[in-house]
Design an enzyme around this catalytic site. Structure first.
Site, PDB file in Angstrom:
ATOM      1  N   TYR A  68      -3.016  -1.041  10.169  1.00 49.78           N
ATOM      2  CA  TYR A  68      -2.873  -1.363   8.738  1.00 49.78           C
ATOM      3  C   TYR A  68      -1.525  -0.841   8.229  1.00 49.78           C
ATOM      4  CZ  TYR A  68      -4.166  -1.301   3.711  1.00 49.78           C
ATOM      5  OH  TYR A  68      -4.213  -1.486   2.346  1.00 49.78           O
ATOM      6  N   SER A  71       0.852  -1.186   0.000  1.00 48.65           N
ATOM      7  CA  SER A  71       0.000   0.000   0.000  1.00 48.65           C
ATOM      8  C   SER A  71       0.889   1.237   0.000  1.00 48.65           C
ATOM      9  CB  SER A  71      -0.874   0.013   1.259  1.00 48.65           C
ATOM     10  OG  SER A  71      -1.519   1.266   1.405  1.00 48.65           O
TER      11      SER A  71
HETATM   12  N1  LIG Z   1      -8.504  -0.476  -2.176  1.00 46.36           N
HETATM   13  C1  LIG Z   1      -7.503   0.293  -1.811  1.00 46.36           C
HETATM   14  O1  LIG Z   1      -7.635   1.519  -1.739  1.00 46.36           O
HETATM   15  C2  LIG Z   1      -6.152  -0.290  -1.513  1.00 46.36           C
HETATM   16  C3  LIG Z   1      -5.086   0.585  -1.380  1.00 46.36           C
HETATM   17  C4  LIG Z   1      -3.832   0.087  -1.082  1.00 46.36           C
HETATM   18  C5  LIG Z   1      -3.661  -1.260  -0.932  1.00 46.36           C
HETATM   19  N2  LIG Z   1      -4.712  -2.110  -1.064  1.00 46.36           N
HETATM   20  C6  LIG Z   1      -4.452  -3.536  -0.871  1.00 46.36           C
HETATM   21  O2  LIG Z   1      -4.909  -4.263  -1.972  1.00 46.36           O
HETATM   22  C7  LIG Z   1      -5.247  -5.587  -1.560  1.00 46.36           C
HETATM   23  C8  LIG Z   1      -6.613  -5.938  -2.076  1.00 46.36           C
HETATM   24  O3  LIG Z   1      -7.559  -5.069  -1.492  1.00 46.36           O
HETATM   25  P1  LIG Z   1      -8.922  -4.609  -2.211  1.00 46.36           P
HETATM   26  O4  LIG Z   1      -8.920  -3.150  -2.230  1.00 46.36           O
HETATM   27  O5  LIG Z   1      -9.146  -5.357  -3.456  1.00 46.36           O
HETATM   28  O6  LIG Z   1      -9.973  -5.017  -1.074  1.00 46.36           O
HETATM   29  P2  LIG Z   1     -11.125  -6.085  -1.001  1.00 46.36           P
HETATM   30  O7  LIG Z   1     -11.630  -6.032   0.390  1.00 46.36           O
HETATM   31  O8  LIG Z   1     -12.075  -5.897  -2.122  1.00 46.36           O
HETATM   32  O9  LIG Z   1     -10.314  -7.417  -1.266  1.00 46.36           O
HETATM   33  C9  LIG Z   1      -9.538  -8.014  -0.281  1.00 46.36           C
HETATM   34  C10 LIG Z   1      -9.531  -9.471  -0.584  1.00 46.36           C
HETATM   35  O10 LIG Z   1      -8.823 -10.145   0.448  1.00 46.36           O
HETATM   36  C11 LIG Z   1      -9.597 -11.236   0.838  1.00 46.36           C
HETATM   37  N3  LIG Z   1      -9.339 -11.624   2.205  1.00 46.36           N
HETATM   38  C12 LIG Z   1      -9.539 -10.900   3.332  1.00 46.36           C
HETATM   39  N4  LIG Z   1      -9.272 -11.665   4.400  1.00 46.36           N
HETATM   40  C13 LIG Z   1      -8.917 -12.877   3.927  1.00 46.36           C
HETATM   41  C14 LIG Z   1      -8.565 -14.094   4.550  1.00 46.36           C
HETATM   42  N5  LIG Z   1      -8.555 -14.219   5.885  1.00 46.36           N
HETATM   43  N6  LIG Z   1      -8.254 -15.155   3.767  1.00 46.36           N
HETATM   44  C15 LIG Z   1      -8.286 -15.058   2.415  1.00 46.36           C
HETATM   45  N7  LIG Z   1      -8.639 -13.924   1.771  1.00 46.36           N
HETATM   46  C16 LIG Z   1      -8.949 -12.866   2.535  1.00 46.36           C
HETATM   47  C17 LIG Z   1     -11.040 -10.775   0.682  1.00 46.36           C
HETATM   48  O11 LIG Z   1     -11.905 -11.887   0.653  1.00 46.36           O
HETATM   49  C18 LIG Z   1     -10.955 -10.045  -0.620  1.00 46.36           C
HETATM   50  O12 LIG Z   1     -11.074 -10.915  -1.716  1.00 46.36           O
HETATM   51  C19 LIG Z   1      -5.135  -5.598  -0.024  1.00 46.36           C
HETATM   52  O13 LIG Z   1      -3.904  -6.161   0.354  1.00 46.36           O
HETATM   53  C20 LIG Z   1      -5.160  -4.127   0.323  1.00 46.36           C
HETATM   54  O14 LIG Z   1      -4.495  -3.857   1.520  1.00 46.36           O
HETATM   55  C21 LIG Z   1      -5.963  -1.650  -1.355  1.00 46.36           C
END
Ligand SMILES: NC(=O)c1ccc[n+]([C@@H]2O[C@H](COP(=O)([O-])OP(=O)(O)OC[C@H]3O[C@@H](n4cnc5c(N)ncnc54)[C@H](O)[C@@H]3O)[C@@H](O)[C@H]2O)c1
Length: 255
Positions: free
Chosen positions: A163, A149
């Site tokens: 986080y 992130s």
């Molecule tokens: N959306 C944002 O703004 C953003 C920004 C920076 C980083 N990220 C990172 O990107 C990645 C994906 O996030 P996203 O935005 O698609 O969010 P999201 O919540 O849509 O997806 C997260 C995914 O992780 C899975 N997950 C959560 N806990 C889990 C577990 N215990 N076992 C297996 N799977 C699990 C969820 O089921 C989901 O499919 C994450 O690592 C997040 O930290 C997101």
């Protein structure tokens, strides 16, 4: 023309929705056979798999809760039998994407929140990378990509302290592991998204959403495909000299 990731097996954690789903679809489009991991939402994972298959790609879903070490083991065990065992236990690309965040003041976080954040965001990528690293070292080629992130190298906002701690840890893990696996033919890199429009990020119209938009210089949230493109680059043959990099894709957030 052969696709760049043809005959490669890729595992994308947490890919039933959001960034992970876009990454799974993109890697499949590049020719990889993709294991779509999900924690609880089998239906969503199946929809991602069907979407890939209807575009003539190869995918299968594996349920495993990565908050538990047992879930990590289940996922590792599934690699051997993936796609009828046609990869013979090889794994070529690991994308550690699954992540969780609870918003709110640190002083109000329950003690359970420590494990919740660290187990999924840090321990699971570490445990999966150890197994994947061994498989990749054996074949002499591999790509590990950690979805971190923009909060993995700066803290421009409060309310996400745990986080931030996990994403700094993942950033450091990426750098350290790249030193050890580079000589074995395996690159380890990260992608550090800024605010991306998914279920995990604050909803449009909220104060948090507005504050995040302001921190970008492009004036908007990013799209999942903009992150998938960065992951595809790091997984592909053109990134062969990129190792230990945490590629920031954040609309200018951390400039
Ligand atoms: N959306 C944002 O703004 C953003 C920004 C920076 C980083 N990220 C990172 O990107 C990645 C994906 O996030 P996203 O935005 O698609 O969010 P999201 O919540 O849509 O997806 C997260 C995914 O992780 C899975 N997950 C959560 N806990 C889990 C577990 N215990 N076992 C297996 N799977 C699990 C969820 O089921 C989901 O499919 C994450 O690592 C997040 O930290 C997101």
């Amino acid at each position: 023309m052969p696709k760049p990731l043809e005959n490669k097996l890729a595992l994308v954690t947490g890919s039933s929705r959001g960034i992970g789903a876009a990454v799974a679809a993109r890697l499949a489009r590049e020719g990889a056979s993709v294991i779509v991991n999900y924690a609880t939402s089998a239906q969503h994972a199946e929809a991602v798999v069907q979407g890939i298959r209807s575009a003539s790609g190869e995918a299968e879903a594996v349920g495993a809760d990565l908050g538990e070490l047992a879930g990590v083991k289940t996922l590792i065990a599934a690699i051997d039998g993936a796609f009828g065992g046609k990869f013979g236990g090889r794994l070529d690309i690991l994308v550690n994407n699954a992540g969780v965040v609870d918003y709110g003041p640190f002083l109000e976080q329950p003690d359970e929140a420590y494990d919740k954040h660290f187990n999924v965001n840090v321990r699971a990528p570490i445990a999966l990378s150890k197994d994947a690293g061994k498989r990749m070292a054996k074949s002499g080629w591999g790509r590990i990509i950690n979805v971190g992130s923009a909060f993995g190298e700066a803290a421009p906002l409060g309310g996400v302290t745990l986080y931030i701690a996990t994403k700094f840890a993942l950033h450091g893990f990426t750098r350290g592991l790249s030193r050890e696996l580079g000589p074995l033919g395996v690159t380890v890199n990260g992608v550090q998204p800024g605010p991306i429009d998914t279920e995990l990020s604050p909803k449009e119209g909220s104060d948090e959403h507005a504050a995040m938009v302001k921190l970008t210089s492009v004036g908007r949230f990013g799209k999942v495909n903009e992150i998938a493109a960065a992951v595809a680059y790091l997984a592909g043959p053109e990134a062969s000299y990129t190792n230990g990099e945490n590629l920031t894709v954040d609309g200018g957030w951390n400039a």
